[in-house]
Every structure is written in structure tokens, then in C-alpha cells.
Scaffold this active site. Structure first.
Site, PDB file in Angstrom:
ATOM      1  N   GLU A 111      23.388  31.515  45.453  1.00 22.75           N
ATOM      2  CA  GLU A 111      22.177  31.317  44.642  1.00 22.75           C
ATOM      3  C   GLU A 111      22.411  30.265  43.550  1.00 22.75           C
ATOM      4  OE1 GLU A 111      21.765  35.596  43.914  1.00 22.75           O
ATOM      5  OE2 GLU A 111      19.669  35.393  44.498  1.00 22.75           O
ATOM      6  N   GLU A 131      24.990  40.708  50.005  1.00 26.39           N
ATOM      7  CA  GLU A 131      24.562  41.829  49.143  1.00 26.39           C
ATOM      8  C   GLU A 131      24.151  43.062  49.937  1.00 26.39           C
ATOM      9  OE1 GLU A 131      23.815  38.685  48.642  1.00 26.39           O
ATOM     10  OE2 GLU A 131      23.880  38.208  46.512  1.00 26.39           O
TER      11      GLU A 131
HETATM   12  N1  COA Z   1      33.709  40.234  42.897  1.00 22.84           N
HETATM   13  C1  COA Z   1      34.908  40.604  42.422  1.00 22.84           C
HETATM   14  N2  COA Z   1      36.068  40.309  43.025  1.00 22.84           N
HETATM   15  C2  COA Z   1      36.005  39.616  44.172  1.00 22.84           C
HETATM   16  C3  COA Z   1      34.786  39.194  44.740  1.00 22.84           C
HETATM   17  C4  COA Z   1      33.589  39.526  44.042  1.00 22.84           C
HETATM   18  N3  COA Z   1      32.394  39.154  44.483  1.00 22.84           N
HETATM   19  N4  COA Z   1      35.043  38.530  45.873  1.00 22.84           N
HETATM   20  C5  COA Z   1      36.382  38.523  46.020  1.00 22.84           C
HETATM   21  N5  COA Z   1      36.964  39.182  44.992  1.00 22.84           N
HETATM   22  C6  COA Z   1      38.391  39.382  44.760  1.00 22.84           C
HETATM   23  C7  COA Z   1      38.951  40.390  45.756  1.00 22.84           C
HETATM   24  O1  COA Z   1      38.704  41.712  45.325  1.00 22.84           O
HETATM   25  C8  COA Z   1      40.419  40.025  45.749  1.00 22.84           C
HETATM   26  O2  COA Z   1      41.014  40.570  44.574  1.00 22.84           O
HETATM   27  P1  COA Z   1      42.507  41.248  44.667  1.00 22.84           P
HETATM   28  O3  COA Z   1      43.384  40.117  45.094  1.00 22.84           O
HETATM   29  O4  COA Z   1      42.739  41.701  43.262  1.00 22.84           O
HETATM   30  O5  COA Z   1      42.393  42.324  45.679  1.00 22.84           O
HETATM   31  C9  COA Z   1      40.398  38.507  45.546  1.00 22.84           C
HETATM   32  O6  COA Z   1      39.106  38.183  45.026  1.00 22.84           O
HETATM   33  C10 COA Z   1      40.587  37.755  46.861  1.00 22.84           C
HETATM   34  O7  COA Z   1      39.635  38.255  47.787  1.00 22.84           O
HETATM   35  P2  COA Z   1      40.019  38.834  49.235  1.00 22.84           P
HETATM   36  O8  COA Z   1      38.931  39.734  49.661  1.00 22.84           O
HETATM   37  O9  COA Z   1      41.415  39.355  49.210  1.00 22.84           O
HETATM   38  O10 COA Z   1      40.016  37.471  50.075  1.00 22.84           O
HETATM   39  P3  COA Z   1      39.639  37.309  51.596  1.00 22.84           P
HETATM   40  O11 COA Z   1      39.968  35.892  51.952  1.00 22.84           O
HETATM   41  O12 COA Z   1      40.228  38.405  52.419  1.00 22.84           O
HETATM   42  O13 COA Z   1      38.027  37.509  51.649  1.00 22.84           O
HETATM   43  C11 COA Z   1      35.766  37.201  50.922  1.00 22.84           C
HETATM   44  C12 COA Z   1      37.200  36.643  50.924  1.00 22.84           C
HETATM   45  C13 COA Z   1      34.927  36.279  50.027  1.00 22.84           C
HETATM   46  C14 COA Z   1      35.190  37.206  52.334  1.00 22.84           C
HETATM   47  C15 COA Z   1      35.773  38.650  50.374  1.00 22.84           C
HETATM   48  O14 COA Z   1      36.492  38.648  49.162  1.00 22.84           O
HETATM   49  C16 COA Z   1      34.395  39.216  50.082  1.00 22.84           C
HETATM   50  O15 COA Z   1      33.689  39.610  50.988  1.00 22.84           O
HETATM   51  N6  COA Z   1      34.019  39.258  48.788  1.00 22.84           N
HETATM   52  C17 COA Z   1      32.780  39.871  48.377  1.00 22.84           C
HETATM   53  C18 COA Z   1      31.638  38.913  48.510  1.00 22.84           C
HETATM   54  C19 COA Z   1      30.334  39.603  48.089  1.00 22.84           C
HETATM   55  O16 COA Z   1      29.964  40.649  48.592  1.00 22.84           O
HETATM   56  N7  COA Z   1      29.624  38.939  47.163  1.00 22.84           N
HETATM   57  C20 COA Z   1      28.329  39.383  46.717  1.00 22.84           C
HETATM   58  C21 COA Z   1      28.436  40.364  45.646  1.00 22.84           C
HETATM   59  S1  COA Z   1      26.831  41.040  45.220  1.00 22.84           S
END
Ligand code: COA
Length: 257
Positions: A111, A131
Site C-alpha cells: 500500500e 492480510e
Molecule cells: N511484521 C513483523 N515482523 C515481520 C514481518 C511483519 N510484517 N514480516 C517479517 N517479519 C520478521 C519475521 O518475524 C522474522 O523475524 P525473526 O527473524 O525475529 O523471526 C524476520 O522478519 C524475517 O522474516 P522470515 O519470515 O524469517 O523471512 P522469510 O524469508 O522466511 O519470509 C515473508 C518472508 C515476508 C514471506 C514472511 O516474513 C511473511 O509472510 N511476513 C508477514 C507478511 C505479512 O503478513 N504482512 C502483512 C501484515 S498485516
């Protein structure tokens, strides 16, 4: 220019290009209140200079922004947290803002990129509205904006399925201006931005105003509407389950309550 807690700020006096780098690599530049405030403050500082073009990017090559900070959500403070005036500030900023996207561009981060005026992406970037996987909807007007840009089917596919799409797909849908191969990404973006910064400053500001007027009519009402829906969803059991499942790294079990 002095950096802020969660953003790096750079201004190039020769070209007039200002860059805001989101700098929370530990959470893939997830948007929390501090980061939202720092983006606004950073842009305000750049505006004090002879700014021609602003660029927003994420630190590193893994993420532009992975969306709202999931750890920072709580239903008690939903109104403040989901206000996200940063999106409005960016879209109303008088100078053109380019989103330079290298890596994940998700949720509130997507966004934010959509609030920018132009989007340039490296080919290995991924976009999406995840989301729904948390029991929420994009809370900063993302569905409405994509609906205006690409029609309701694309917006609903993105937001209802919650899956990641490629930069190429996003470009085909008109959500991204250009996609560059990773090895040419930096130089292509530099050239694009330099060309823009060399254009007549008053004319490009006026062009931004014109395009925004065409597309933004009703946008602030739309954002308020989405914020209300978002705040309602934040209080549901489904969201509590979605957030718990994310932090426990398991599939959520939604019950529609
Ligand atoms: N908020 C807070 N922390 C987040 C985050 C978010 N939206 N997205 C990623 N992180 C953090 C993870 O918790 C992780 O922290 P840690 O190392 O302390 O465990 C770090 O960033 C790395 O992320 P990780 O998930 O280990 O990397 P990945 O390459 O396996 O996956 C994503 C990357 C982006 C696919 C995955 O992190 C994800 O799905 N994130 C959420 C995205 C989301 O739902 N956003 C909308 C929120 S309303």
C-alpha cells in the site's frame, strides 16, 4: 542529512534527488508507528531542500517492506495503529515519489508503494496482500486503489487469495511501471530517476496534482471506510488466531468469529 531512528535520509544537491531508506532489516522493514512517523519526518526534511524527486526504498535486497508490523498490532490500540497517515502523506506529497522495490512488497508495504507515484521493481520482487491470512483486510485503502487501477477482479484476487505475485504479473496489471533484471536494477532506477529529476519541476508537480485529482477523488473517504473495517476485524477471534499462528509459525484455524 541526519538519519532518523528507522530511516536513512540522503539528498543529492546536484540532481535534487532525495532518498528515504526504510531501515528495520530485522523485521523486513515492517511498518510500525516509529517507521511511519520517520518516513513523514524524512520527507518533510527533504522538502526543505530543492527536492525534484523523492525515492522510497527498503534497506538491503530482501524487502521493500513486509507490511504492518505484526508484533505491534493490538486490538486495544487499533485506531491509532491502523491510522497510517503515512500513506496519505506520501500520496499528497507535492513532489513525485518513486517506490524502488527490491524484494518483498507486502500488505501495508504494498500500500505504501501504491501511495507512491511510480513503482520500479527488480524482477525478483514479490507483491501481495497477505492480510487475509491473518483474518484482516489491507487497512490503508489498498483494495480500493487496486480496484480503481485494475478493476475489482484483480483487487479481490490479490486480497482474497493473499498469495504473492511476481513483479512481472504486477507490471502486466499496471501496478508496477517497470521491472528490471536484478543486475541492472540499480543503474536502471538511477537513470529513470535522474531523467525525472531533470524535468521542469513545476510541470511535474502539476502533472502529479492532475493525476492525483483524477484518481484520488473519494480516496480519503475510501481509506476511512477501510480503516473502520480493519479496526472491526482487529477485534475478532479470527485475527487473534491469525496473529498467534504467524508468531507460532503454523497454519491458522479460522472460525468466522
Ligand atoms: N511484521 C513483523 N515482523 C515481520 C514481518 C511483519 N510484517 N514480516 C517479517 N517479519 C520478521 C519475521 O518475524 C522474522 O523475524 P525473526 O527473524 O525475529 O523471526 C524476520 O522478519 C524475517 O522474516 P522470515 O519470515 O524469517 O523471512 P522469510 O524469508 O522466511 O519470509 C515473508 C518472508 C515476508 C514471506 C514472511 O516474513 C511473511 O509472510 N511476513 C508477514 C507478511 C505479512 O503478513 N504482512 C502483512 C501484515 S498485516
Amino acid at each position: 542529512m541526519e538519519d532518523l531512528e528507522t530511516v536513512l535520509i540522503e539528498f543529492d544537491e546536484t540532481s535534487g534527488v532525495g532518498t528515504i531508506t526504510l531501515n528495520r532489516p530485522e523485521s523486513l522493514n515492517a511498518l510500525n508507528d516509529q517507521l511511519s512517523r520517520d518516513i513523514v519526518t524524512g520527507l518533510q526534511r527533504l522538502e526543505e531542500e530543492e527536492l525534484r524527486v523523492a525515492v522510497i526504498e527498503g534497506v538491503g535486497e530482501k524487502a521493500f517492506c513486509a507490511g504492518a508490523d505484526i508484533g505491534g498490532f493490538s486490538s486495544e490500540s487499533s485506531v491509532e495503529r491502523s491510522e497510517r497517515p503515512v500513506h496519505t502523506f506520501v500520496s499528497e506529497f507535492p513532489v513525485p515519489v518513486v517506490a524502488k522495490i527490491d524484494g518483498y512488497c507486502l500488505g501495508g508495504g504494498f500500500e505504501l508503494a501504491l501511495a507512491c507515484d511510480l513503482r520500479l521493481a527488480s524482477a525478483d520482487s514479490e507483491f501481495g496482500f497477505p492480510e487475509v491470512n491473518l483474518g484482516l483486510l489491507p487497512g490503508a485503502g489498498g483494495v480500493q486503489f487496486v480496484t480503481k487501477l485494475c478493476g475489482p477482479a484483480t483487487a479481490m484476487e490479490l486480497a482474497m487469495r493473499g498469495e504473492h505475485v511476481s513483479a512481472e504479473w504486477a507490471a502486466e496489471e499496471g501496478l508496477v511501471n517497470h521491472v528490471y533484471s536484478p543486475d541492472q536494477f540499480e543503474s536502471e532506477v538511477d537513470d529513470f530517476v535522474a531523467q525525472l529529476a531533470g524535468q521542469a519541476p513545476l510541470a511535474i508537480r502539476a502533472i502529479k496534482k492532475s493525476a492525483r485529482m483524477a484518481v484520488d477523488a473519494g480516496r480519503s473517504e475510501g481509506r476511512q471506510y477501510d480503516r473502520r473495517l480493519f479496526n472491526e476485524l482487529l477485534t475478532t477471534d479470527d485475527f487473534a488466531e491469525g496473529a498467534a499462528a504467524f508468531s507460532e509459525d503454523r497454519e491458522p484455524e479460522f472460525e468466522g468469529r
